[in-house]
Scaffold this motif. Structure first.
Motif, short mmCIF file in Angstrom:
data_model
loop_
_atom_site.label_atom_id
_atom_site.label_comp_id
_atom_site.label_asym_id
_atom_site.label_seq_id
_atom_site.Cartn_x
_atom_site.Cartn_y
_atom_site.Cartn_z
N ALA A 126 -57.45 -108.00 27.47
CA ALA A 126 -57.36 -107.52 28.86
C ALA A 126 -56.07 -106.76 29.10
O ALA A 126 -56.06 -105.72 29.76
N ALA A 127 -54.97 -107.27 28.54
CA ALA A 127 -53.68 -106.58 28.70
C ALA A 127 -53.71 -105.21 28.02
O ALA A 127 -53.18 -104.23 28.55
N GLU B 99 -53.20 -101.64 29.92
CA GLU B 99 -52.17 -100.70 29.48
C GLU B 99 -52.75 -99.31 29.26
O GLU B 99 -52.16 -98.29 29.65
N GLU B 100 -53.93 -99.24 28.66
CA GLU B 100 -54.56 -97.94 28.43
C GLU B 100 -54.93 -97.27 29.74
O GLU B 100 -54.77 -96.06 29.90
N ILE B 101 -55.41 -98.07 30.69
CA ILE B 101 -55.77 -97.49 31.98
C ILE B 101 -54.54 -96.91 32.67
O ILE B 101 -54.56 -95.82 33.24
N GLY C 85 -50.95 -90.07 32.61
CA GLY C 85 -50.99 -88.97 31.66
C GLY C 85 -49.98 -89.10 30.55
O GLY C 85 -49.41 -88.12 30.08
N ASP C 86 -49.75 -90.36 30.12
CA ASP C 86 -48.72 -90.60 29.10
C ASP C 86 -49.34 -91.13 27.83
O ASP C 86 -48.84 -92.06 27.22
N ASN C 87 -50.44 -90.55 27.42
CA ASN C 87 -51.08 -90.99 26.19
C ASN C 87 -50.24 -90.55 24.99
O ASN C 87 -49.65 -89.47 24.97
N PHE C 88 -50.18 -91.39 23.99
CA PHE C 88 -49.35 -91.11 22.83
C PHE C 88 -50.07 -90.27 21.77
O PHE C 88 -49.48 -89.80 20.83
N GLY C 89 -51.32 -90.10 21.90
CA GLY C 89 -52.05 -89.31 20.92
C GLY C 89 -53.32 -88.79 21.53
O GLY C 89 -53.79 -89.26 22.56
N PRO C 90 -53.92 -87.78 20.93
CA PRO C 90 -55.17 -87.23 21.46
C PRO C 90 -56.31 -88.20 21.29
O PRO C 90 -56.31 -89.03 20.39
N HIS C 91 -57.29 -88.08 22.15
CA HIS C 91 -58.49 -88.91 22.06
C HIS C 91 -59.39 -88.31 20.99
O HIS C 91 -60.00 -87.26 21.19
N ASP C 92 -59.49 -88.97 19.86
CA ASP C 92 -60.39 -88.42 18.84
C ASP C 92 -61.81 -88.86 19.10
O ASP C 92 -62.09 -89.75 19.90
N SER C 93 -62.72 -88.27 18.39
CA SER C 93 -64.14 -88.50 18.64
C SER C 93 -64.60 -89.87 18.20
O SER C 93 -65.68 -90.29 18.57
N SER C 94 -63.79 -90.55 17.42
CA SER C 94 -64.22 -91.86 16.93
C SER C 94 -64.06 -92.94 17.98
O SER C 94 -64.59 -94.02 17.83
N GLY D 181 -65.30 -106.19 34.98
CA GLY D 181 -63.88 -106.31 35.24
C GLY D 181 -63.04 -105.30 34.50
O GLY D 181 -61.84 -105.24 34.68
N ARG D 182 -63.63 -104.45 33.67
CA ARG D 182 -62.83 -103.50 32.91
C ARG D 182 -63.26 -102.06 33.20
O ARG D 182 -62.54 -101.13 32.89
N GLY D 183 -64.45 -101.90 33.74
CA GLY D 183 -64.92 -100.55 33.96
C GLY D 183 -65.19 -99.86 32.64
O GLY D 183 -65.63 -100.46 31.67
N SER D 184 -64.90 -98.58 32.58
CA SER D 184 -65.13 -97.82 31.36
C SER D 184 -63.81 -97.69 30.63
O SER D 184 -62.96 -96.90 31.01
N THR D 185 -63.61 -98.48 29.61
CA THR D 185 -62.35 -98.45 28.87
C THR D 185 -62.64 -98.40 27.38
O THR D 185 -63.57 -99.06 26.89
N PRO D 186 -61.87 -97.65 26.62
CA PRO D 186 -62.08 -97.61 25.18
C PRO D 186 -61.70 -98.92 24.55
O PRO D 186 -60.70 -99.53 24.92
#
Length: 1012
Positions: A468-469, A473-475, A481-490, A498-503
């Protein structure tokens, strides 16, 4: 022997004199001999090798330069005549650098030079003593007395107490503030303050009393071959008893072991319950047993042995190899704090091996406890359950396959020198073939799965918290807009409660998915469907595909529903619910699971979705609207779904339920339904009635007095609601039918005369006409705030008196009204033009009505007859005046009709006798009103006279001016000046002062106004 806890080494041999007492001081051995001499021995370092001149390092007794050494000892000094008699015992007091010895008395010598410090003459004849090093107290027993002395910190001792005892003391020891005594064959606790004695229990028959003090100030009391644990007051402790093979002569405690000196051997036992035997060493004729800093010293008649602890690492290896995992884990806790990493690694590895051993022997729950303690990854444990299906992301890394099952030889082997404290190396890999065969032989029975469930539940909280943490953090990172890397297709996304749409392509959430998916399978396989349901209702990471498959196999529809819900798969859940409801209705399913599913289940599921997905709610609400109309409407209302949206959806997909929805909507929330919806509901009713009318008219079976349920609803709606457009509805009505509906609509358009004509001449129901007049009268009364108007009854009276003329006028006006701008009503035009046309039409109609009314009234007044008399005679040859209805109206509503106007309208042939029901109460009411007004007039005249009398009395007030009368403004005497009196009759001022004060007030008021 379980394992070697101590290694023995002969320190010295061939002592020329029999040894009576032994003690150690640093690296020295002090021997009290039979001849009273004190022989001091030290390690022989001249010819010893480096590997044997020191004791091996010990994990829990750190070696120092002052410890005994594993080397032969040689005589360094012989103190002849140290005591006159042989020493009974002696003790080195390290904290005070003193040697306490008991012989014919008790003596104290300074170490290391053996200088005499003190000799207690009162201790002459003492046979036993006990030293309390913390407080510096010495107690000893001689004959039948117990004496207590205190060391004053210098060279002397001070006597504190002396108490008498019943018999000779054979053993004694301090226990906190008390002293435990072994007298005869009893144990007694003595209070050191007052000497009070309290018996504990007998010591047994085979051995004398033996009191051993523990570091915690508790005691072990010997009872034959049993050591009983007691506290400072002699109360038994729950630790139980330590059982020796024989009654010990002496016992010392060196954690984690208790060492007992038995007649034929030395016995070493663990201090952990149930105090198992660890090691035995055969020693015959052993007489004395003492404890040094790093070793145990055993003295025989002419030789001394040292027992040095085996390093803990080596002991742990031995215990683990022999399967004594509990003992090995206990020893791990004694490893020094600086080796915390090594200790954790060893404990984890032992827990792993212990868990495997227990699992293979069928102790599944205990095995899981040790797997849990080893902090092993859950995927390793799940490898023991080949039938459990794991998500595809659950690939076990290579380092986990051999997790702590093998130890590095460099850290685990015990070298030939005995200096290593690490465990012996184990095989790097388990035999995979044998393991697979063992795993295949393990059946997925209830016990194994129950153990797995408990293991997973204990691991779950921490794993879910991390997952959950991680999602949070990702959300947050995505939001800023502080992602450390691009979102790859994988990276893939998953919807979850309780999480919605999260990778979730991350370690923590992958592990959470493995855990929850496995836990769900185990719960279902063990029949714990309710617990599985609770799992799915909360935050979970169950793999949808695997969970769906196993739930469907076991027909756990409630669990499957929660699985869909927590993953926001609402459409799939609702489809399944609808299918289950249909199966329940048609009894197609023979199993119990579907019996509990009713249409209300779909409604309950839809309630939380009203705010997030109203279209989905409408789509599936249509499936239950017909069977549960009330609950469905309540769903729409409670979910705050727009009524117009619901109505348009029903109109398109379920037109047959549109009227039902609007009816319930209106019944449940009359003020919440808009005018458009009200108009649409009335239009639906009217369309159905018109179809019904057309069908009956074609069959020539139409009857105006026939009322179907829909027609009743239409009449009720037309009468009770006001949001529809009556002008548009009137144009849809046929001219030769549905008169009651037309009458209500005309009434809504304020065409009261036309409405009354319909009731009277078309429906022939005077009662409805009278009821209509009552409604209009009461509404007018409310709108005009109490000002009544009876014109509506006069209109009905004119219709009764001029039926033929009103009928013609009705047909003409109805024709005009129906033909009035029909084209414009069907087109969309500007709001201002429509309003203007409607306003002009209403004014025109009102003018016509007023003109006709004035004409009728004037005709009745001037000519002395009604309008009916001027009309053409009745076609049937008789009078067409409805006189009976007129008289009935006058008699029933005499109080609401203007009597004079009504009499003007009546024909001259009307008999007064017929008017008695009307004139009687009217005249009585007029007379009563006249009398009431007369009384009111008299009362007001009387009140006027009273006011005048009061005025005159006030004007005749007398003011007496004397020589002492003062002006209230200037404070001077009035004298003979003109004066003024204020209305209170008491305040007197000069008239000049009064005028000045009035002028000042006027000026002040003017200035204030200017400032404003």
């Amino acid at each position: 022997m379980v394992h070697s806890a101590y290694d023995s080494f002969e320190l010295l041999t061939d002592c020329p004199t029999k040894i009576e007492a032994v003690e150690s001081y640093g690296t020295k051995l002090l021997l009290g001999c039979l001849d009273g001499s004190l022989r001091i021995y030290g390690p022989d370092t001249s010819g010893s090798s480096p590997s044997s001149d020191r004791s091996p390092p010990s994990d829990f007794h750190a070696p120092t330069s002052s410890d005994l050494r594993r080397a032969p000892y040689v005589l360094e000094r012989n103190v002849v005549g140290f005591s006159k008699k042989p020493l009974i015992s002696m003790e080195v007091l390290d904290s005070r650098e003193l040697l306490l010895s008991l012989s014919e008395s008790i003596s104290f010598h300074r170490l290391p030079n053996l200088e005499t410090v003190a000799m207690l003459t009162k201790a002459k004849g003492a046979n036993v003593y006990s030293w309390d090093d913390r407080r510096g107290f010495l107690c000893f027993a001689r004959q039948k007395k117990v004496c207590i002395f205190r060391h004053d910190g210098g060279r002397g001792f001070v006597e504190v107490k002396e108490f008498g005892v019943p018999d000779t003391v054979k053993s004694m020891s301090w226990c906190g503030e008390n002293i435990c005594l072994g007298i005869r064959r009893e144990y007694t606790i003595m209070n050191s303050s007052n000497g009070a004695l309290a018996e504990v229990f007998p010591c047994g028959r085979l051995a004398p009393p033996l009191v051993i003090s523990l570091p915690t100030s508790e005691l072990i009391l010997g009872k034959d071959n049993i050591g009983v644990f007691v506290d400072q007051t002699g109360k038994l402790l729950p630790e139980g008893r330590i059982c020796w093979s024989e009654a010990p002569q002496e016992v010392i405690i060196q954690k984690p072991y208790a060492i007992g000196l038995l007649p034929r051997y030395l016995e070493i036992r663990s201090l952990r319950v149930p105090y198992p035997l660890i090691q035995t060493v055969v020693l015959r004729n052993a007489r004395h047993l003492i404890q040094s800093n790093s070793a145990i010293v055993v003295a025989l008649d002419n030789s001394v042995f040292g027992f040095f602890p085996v390093p803990l690492g080596a002991q742990i290896v031995q215990l683990t190899a022999s399967g004594n995992f509990e003992e090995a884990l206990a020893l791990c806790k004694l490893l020094p704090p600086e080796d915390s990493n090594l200790r954790a690694a060893k404990e984890a590895s032992i827990h792993m091996r212990y868990a495997h051993c227990l699992f293979e022997n069928g102790s599944y729950e205990e095995a899981m406890e040790h797997f849990l303690a080893s902090q092993v990854d859950i995927t390793y444990v799940l490898s023991l359950y080949p039938s459990i299906i794991l998500p595809k992301t659950a690939a076990i890394p290579e380092h986990e396959k051999s997790v702590d099952m093998s130890w590095d030889g460099a850290h685990l082997s015990r070298g030939s020198s005995g200096l290593s404290d690490d465990m012996e190396s184990l095989p790097t890999h388990l035999q995979e073939s044998e393991e697979n065969e063992a795993l295949e032989s393990i059946k997925m029975n209830h016990n194994t799965l129950m153990a797995l469930i408990k293991f997973l539940q204990k691991k779950r909280s921490s794993i879910i918290e991390k997952a959950a943490a991680e999602g949070t953090e990702e959300i947050v990172l995505d939001a800023v807009g502080d992602n450390f890397g691009p979102h790859d297709s994988s990276r893939f996304k998953r919807l979850n409660k309780g999480r919605g749409s999260t990778p979730i392509s991350s370690g923590a959430r992958d592990m959470a998915a493995i855990l929850d998916t496995t836990l769900l399978q185990a719960l279902l396989l063990t029949g714990q469907s309710s617990t599985a349901l609770e799992l799915l209702k909360g935050l979970n990471y169950c793999d949808v595909k695997i969970s769906e498959e196993i739930i469907q196999k076991r027909n756990q529809y409630a669990a499957l529903l929660e699985l869909y819900k927590c993953n926001l798969m609402h459409r799939e859940a609702l489809k399944m619910l609808h299918q289950l409801v249909e199966e329940s209705k048609s009894n197609q399913s023979h199993g119990d699971p579907t019996k509990k599913f009713k249409p209300e289940s779909i409604i309950e599921y839809l309630k939380p979705l009203c705010g997030t997905d109203p279209m989905l709610v409408l789509e599936f609400a249509m499936l239950v609207l017909e069977s549960c109309p009330t609950q469905t409407i309540e769903l729409f209302l409670s979910g705050n779904i727009q009524a117009d949206l619901v109505n348009s959806y029903l109109k398109k997909h379920a037109p047959n339920m549109q009227a039902t929805y609007l009816e319930l909507m209106l019944a449940m929330n009359e003020t919440g339904i808009s005018g458009n919806l009200q108009n649409e509901m009335v239009q639906i009713y009217l369309s159905e009635i018109l179809d019904w009318y057309a069908e009956l008219s074609a069959q020539k079976k139409w009857d105006e007095k026939t009322y179907t349920p829909t027609r009743k609803k239409l009449l009720s709606a037309l009468d009770s609601i006001s949001g529809y457009s009556p002008e548009a509805l009137v144009k849809r009505l046929p001219l030769d039918a549905l008169y009651e509906e037309r009458a209500i609509l005309l009434g809504k358009m304020n065409q009261h005369e036309l409405a009354l004509s319909l009731y009277v001449h078309k429906l022939h129901v005077p009662d409805l006409a009278l009821s209509y007049c009552d409604r209009v009268y009461e509404n007018t009364l409310l709108q005009q705030a109490g000002k009544s108007s009876g014109n509506i009854y006069l209109s009905l009276l004119q219709i009764y008196l001029n039926p033929r003329k009103t009928t013609k006028n009705f047909e003409k006006r109805i024709s005009n009204l129906v033909s009035y701008p029909s084209n414009n009503l069907s087109k969309v035009s500007s709001g201002s033009s429509v309003k203007a046309k409607v306003s002009r039409a209403i004014k025109k109609i009102a003018a016509i009505e007023g003109a006709e009314d004035m004409k009728m009234i004037a005709s009745g007044t001037d000519s002395g007859r009604s309008d009916g008399d001027a009309d053409e005679p009745c076609e049937e040859g008789g009078s067409n005046i409805m006189l009976d209805e007129v008289l009935d109206l006058l008699s029933k509503r005499w109080d609401r009709i203007n009597g004079a106007q009504a009499l003007r309208l009546l024909p001259k042939e009307t008999k007064l006798q017929n008017l008695l029901p009307f004139l009687g109460p009217l005249v009585r009411k007029s007379s009563e009103a006249y009398r009431n007004y007369s009384v009111i007039k008299s009362l007001r005249q009387s009140e006027n006279l009273q006011v005048k009398d009061e005025l005159y009395s006030q004007r005749t007030a007398v003011v007496k001016i004397t020589s002492d009368s003062m002006c209230s403004l200037c404070n001077k005497k009035i004298g003979t000046s003109v004066f003024a009196v204020y209305p209170n009759g008491k305040t007197i001022v000069h008239f000049v002062c009064f005028k000045d004060s009035q002028s000042m007030k006027a000026v002040a008021k003017t200035s204030t106004l200017r400032k404003r």
